[in-house]
Design an enzyme around this catalytic site. Structure first.
Site, PDB file in Angstrom:
ATOM      1  N   HIS A 150       7.431  -0.030  -0.897  1.00 44.77           N
ATOM      2  CA  HIS A 150       7.782  -0.723  -0.078  1.00 44.77           C
ATOM      3  C   HIS A 150       8.045  -2.143  -0.456  1.00 44.77           C
ATOM      4  O   HIS A 150       7.599  -2.518  -1.495  1.00 44.77           O
ATOM      5  CB  HIS A 150       6.530  -0.825   1.070  1.00 44.77           C
ATOM      6  CG  HIS A 150       7.014  -1.599   2.411  1.00 44.77           C
ATOM      7  ND1 HIS A 150       7.187  -2.901   2.686  1.00 44.77           N
ATOM      8  CD2 HIS A 150       7.295  -1.143   3.784  1.00 44.77           C
ATOM      9  CE1 HIS A 150       7.530  -3.401   3.722  1.00 44.77           C
ATOM     10  NE2 HIS A 150       7.632  -2.209   4.479  1.00 44.77           N
ATOM     11  N   ASP A 227      -1.706  -0.234  -2.486  1.00 45.15           N
ATOM     12  CA  ASP A 227      -1.242  -0.478  -1.130  1.00 45.15           C
ATOM     13  C   ASP A 227      -1.778   0.790  -0.254  1.00 45.15           C
ATOM     14  O   ASP A 227      -1.138   1.964  -0.350  1.00 45.15           O
ATOM     15  CB  ASP A 227       0.342  -0.673  -1.067  1.00 45.15           C
ATOM     16  CG  ASP A 227       0.802  -0.841   0.210  1.00 45.15           C
ATOM     17  OD1 ASP A 227       0.174  -0.820   1.238  1.00 45.15           O
ATOM     18  OD2 ASP A 227       2.193  -0.919   0.183  1.00 45.15           O
ATOM     19  N   GLN A 230      -0.301   3.056   4.394  1.00 46.11           N
ATOM     20  CA  GLN A 230       0.165   4.245   4.921  1.00 46.11           C
ATOM     21  C   GLN A 230      -0.835   5.090   4.805  1.00 46.11           C
ATOM     22  O   GLN A 230      -0.765   6.519   5.277  1.00 46.11           O
ATOM     23  CB  GLN A 230       1.323   4.766   4.171  1.00 46.11           C
ATOM     24  CG  GLN A 230       2.696   3.829   4.693  1.00 46.11           C
ATOM     25  CD  GLN A 230       2.914   3.791   6.266  1.00 46.11           C
ATOM     26  OE1 GLN A 230       2.790   4.797   6.959  1.00 46.11           O
ATOM     27  NE2 GLN A 230       3.670   2.756   6.794  1.00 46.11           N
ATOM     28  N   LYS A 253      -1.410  -0.455  11.770  1.00 44.94           N
ATOM     29  CA  LYS A 253      -1.180   0.954  11.498  1.00 44.94           C
ATOM     30  C   LYS A 253      -2.117   1.863  11.597  1.00 44.94           C
ATOM     31  O   LYS A 253      -1.937   3.115  11.499  1.00 44.94           O
ATOM     32  CB  LYS A 253      -0.416   1.051   9.786  1.00 44.94           C
ATOM     33  CG  LYS A 253       0.874   0.282   9.609  1.00 44.94           C
ATOM     34  CD  LYS A 253       1.519   0.563   8.133  1.00 44.94           C
ATOM     35  CE  LYS A 253       2.622  -0.612   7.838  1.00 44.94           C
ATOM     36  NZ  LYS A 253       3.797  -0.478   8.730  1.00 44.94           N
ATOM     37  N   CYS A 391      12.462  -0.511   4.536  1.00 44.97           N
ATOM     38  CA  CYS A 391      12.017  -1.543   3.396  1.00 44.97           C
ATOM     39  C   CYS A 391      11.501  -0.682   2.173  1.00 44.97           C
ATOM     40  O   CYS A 391      10.739  -1.039   1.455  1.00 44.97           O
ATOM     41  CB  CYS A 391      10.902  -2.196   4.057  1.00 44.97           C
ATOM     42  SG  CYS A 391      11.048  -2.993   5.505  1.00 44.97           S
TER      43      CYS A 391
END
Length: 433
Positions: A150, A227, A230, A253, A391
């Site tokens: 991202h 990261d 997600q 999220k 993104c």
């Protein structure tokens, strides 16, 4: 560190096995109808049709328990924290601190002080770049990321490299959307100072073997930031098994409010990092000639924090814990398989991202229409998907597409909704074919 990485690899295998449906036979049924009743927005209509919300990778919807927790804070205990000696302040402080403990347990971190509240995953990455990165990256050094990142896990490192005279290197992905593991290994050199990579690709759904990647990096003396924005809504997370040095994610999220995020960092690393911002609550004492900074994690939480956001995030964690992350992963694995079949049944659809291990993302293009047109037609049918570059513009270039349409799933989605999604795609072919 190698041991932690090996555990991470085993953890990944366990997650994927469970997500494939290999749960114990005595596992309670996943009552999606009952779950959906907990989400007020899922009962709204769009253009006169029932909402089918398939943009969960952008932000998830919020259960009533989260909405109630936020409302209760503002209605009953609204006060600033860590400062007042009166009842409301003490209650607000306890709720805020309890939320940090819930995050620690949810991610299986070692210590509560290793959990820093931020505005989101983006700020968490920037915090690491501007503190740890500035302290440890010098001219001629390298930072390694992947092609599926991202923008928020590209641009901060790009800026740091430009400032320091370092080099940003990018590990490639295969045509199926998987990380090229051999290339990744080769690209870690004696100049690599940090690896920053996604656990789950927001644009492809690819689940990276983060435990193995951490082991490879640590074997070369390199720190790793993961990261997890997600990953946390879809997979059980065990930071002790994964073994990474930094981990970031966002509350919105994972069924919590916007404006609240998490940075996990190893305590010994956070201790050595300078403050990211300065102001109230991140200090122990201030004189005009000298300031003494507060202990962890307060050193990185300057000013009045998003108290309601943290409390709402804690309520979201309570909610998903009641459902069970392994049960969520198994249910979503079934949805992903069904959704993939729906897409493949529609004329002119090409799925972008066909990794062997995926989580809840279906990115695709159609011969008949641009992704933006797809999104508009689907909206007319009450179906919310994302259309654009997500993104992840370098990744779009890698697959030679300007954009994709993306349907991203959550545990409250159903096969019936995916059928509506499929029929809406057929209408795209009717309109533009």
């Amino acid at each position: 560190m190698a041991g932690a990485g090996q555990k991470g690899s085993k953890h990944m295998e366990t997650v994927l096995k469970r997500a494939a449906g290999a749960l114990p036979h005595n596992t309670p049924a996943f009552d999606v109808a009952a779950i959906r009743r907990d989400f007020p927005i899922l009962h709204t209509t769009v253009h006169g049709k029932p909402l089918v919300y398939l943009d969960n990778a952008a932000t998830s919807q919020k259960p009533q328990a989260v909405l109630d927790a936020i409302s209760r804070y503002y209605s009953e205990t609204n006060a600033n924290i860590h400062r007042g000696l009166y009842h409301l302040s003490e209650e607000a402080t306890k709720a805020y601190d309890d939320a940090r403990h819930k995050v620690m347990a949810f991610l299986n971190a070692r210590l509560k002080c290793e959990i820093v509240f931020t505005r989101g995953a983006t700020e968490s990455i920037n915090l690491v770049a501007q503190t740890y990165g500035r302290e440890h990256v010098k001219a001629g050094d390298e930072i390694l990321i992947t092609h599926m990142e991202h923008h928020s896990n590209i641009v901060p490192w790009q800026m740091l490299c430009r400032e320091k005279g370092a080099r940003l290197r990018v590990a490639p992905v295969t045509d199926t959307g998987e990380l090229d593991m051999d290339a990744f290994r080769r690209m870690i050199t004696d100049r690599t100072r940090l690896v920053a990579l996604t656990y789950v690709s927001n644009a492809l759904g690819t689940v990276n073997p983060v435990g193995e990647l951490v082991r490879i990096a640590h074997g070369n003396g390199v720190r790793v930031l993961v990261d997890g924005a997600q990953a946390v809504p879809h997979l059980p997370i065990d930071l002790l098994d994964i073994g990474c040095d930094f981990f970031v994610c966002s509350g919105h999220k994972m069924f919590g409010p916007t404006g609240i995020g998490i940075l996990y960092g190893r305590a010994e690393l956070l201790e050595d990092m300078p403050p990211y911002q300065s102001g109230g609550d991140m200090i122990l004492s201030v004189r005009f000639d000298e300031t003494t900074f507060n202990s962890l994690p307060h050193k990185f939480e300057a000013g009045t924090p998003n108290i309601a956001g943290a409390i709402g995030l804690g309520a979201a964690i309570d909610y998903v814990n009641q459902l069970g992350m392994e049960r969520i992963a198994a249910h979503e694995a079934g949805l992903l398989q069904y959704g993939t079949e729906v897409l493949r049944s529609v004329k002119g659809v090409r799925i972008i991202g066909n990794a062997a291990h995926k989580a809840s993302v279906l990115s695709f293009v159609m011969d008949a229409a641009h992704p933006h047109d797809i999104g508009q037609i689907l909206d007319e049918e009450g179906v919310a998907v994302r259309a654009g570059h997500h993104c992840a513009q370098p990744l779009m270039e890698r697959f030679d597409v300007p954009a994709t349409a993306r349907a991203s799933l959550a545990f409250y989605n159903t096969k019936e909704e995916l059928d509506v999604f499929g029929k809406a795609l057929e209408r795209v072919n009717e309109v533009f074919g």
